[in-house]
Design an enzyme around this catalytic site. Structure first.
Site, PDB file in Angstrom:
ATOM      1  N   SER A   1       0.824  -1.071  -0.039  1.00  0.00           N
ATOM      2  CA  SER A   1      -0.188  -0.027  -0.104  1.00  0.00           C
ATOM      3  C   SER A   1       0.920   1.244  -0.088  1.00  0.00           C
ATOM      4  CB  SER A   1      -0.866  -0.022   1.241  1.00  0.00           C
ATOM      5  OG  SER A   1      -1.752  -1.013   1.299  1.00  0.00           O
ATOM      6  N   CYS A   2       0.420   2.152  -0.811  1.00  0.00           N
ATOM      7  CA  CYS A   2       1.158   3.274  -0.664  1.00  0.00           C
ATOM      8  C   CYS A   2       0.569   4.603  -0.656  1.00  0.00           C
ATOM      9  CB  CYS A   2       2.082   3.582  -2.101  1.00  0.00           C
ATOM     10  SG  CYS A   2       3.402   4.791  -1.982  1.00  0.00           S
TER      11      CYS A   2
END
Length: 123
Positions: free
Chosen positions: A102-103
């Site tokens: 996830s970013c």
């Protein structure tokens, strides 16, 4: 449960551990692009990304693991405009395995850092 500490990663900025090993997994705290010897942030987004990944690797090494053991990363960027540069560097560290990720772009990181990375690894 084992508390992990590496002198090759920056000391915690608060009441938390660099990492915890439990039930076959390692959970690292978010690592900034801080240089362990000085406590200062590296000078650029690219340098901070490299240093954050090196800091993560140092904590994992304390548990006898490498970045190849990482199953999930959570990455925080000060500016999503840096996403392509971040991906280019990140990809150089995760060559053999491509963990789930996830970013996010966030409003502010500790020490006004440009990037922070935390991981979950499996023994």
């Amino acid at each position: 449960m084992e508390i992990l500490h590496s002198d090759k990663a920056p000391a915690a900025l608060g009441p938390y551990s660099q990492g915890i090993a439990v039930n076959g997994f390692v959970f690292t705290s978010g690592q900034l692009g801080m240089i362990p010897d000085t406590g200062e942030l590296a000078h650029s987004m690219a340098a901070q990304t490299v240093q954050a990944l090196e800091n993560v690797a140092a904590v994992l090494k304390e548990a006898g693991l490498t970045l190849d053991n990482v199953v999930k990363t959570t990455c925080y960027l000060k500016n999503m405009e840096d996403f392509s540069l971040f991906n280019e560097i990140y990809g150089q560290y995760f060559v053999n395995t491509k963990p789930a990720r996830s970013c996010f772009q966030v409003a502010k990181l500790p020490k006004d850092a440009m990037v922070e990375i935390e991981v979950i690894a499996a023994k």
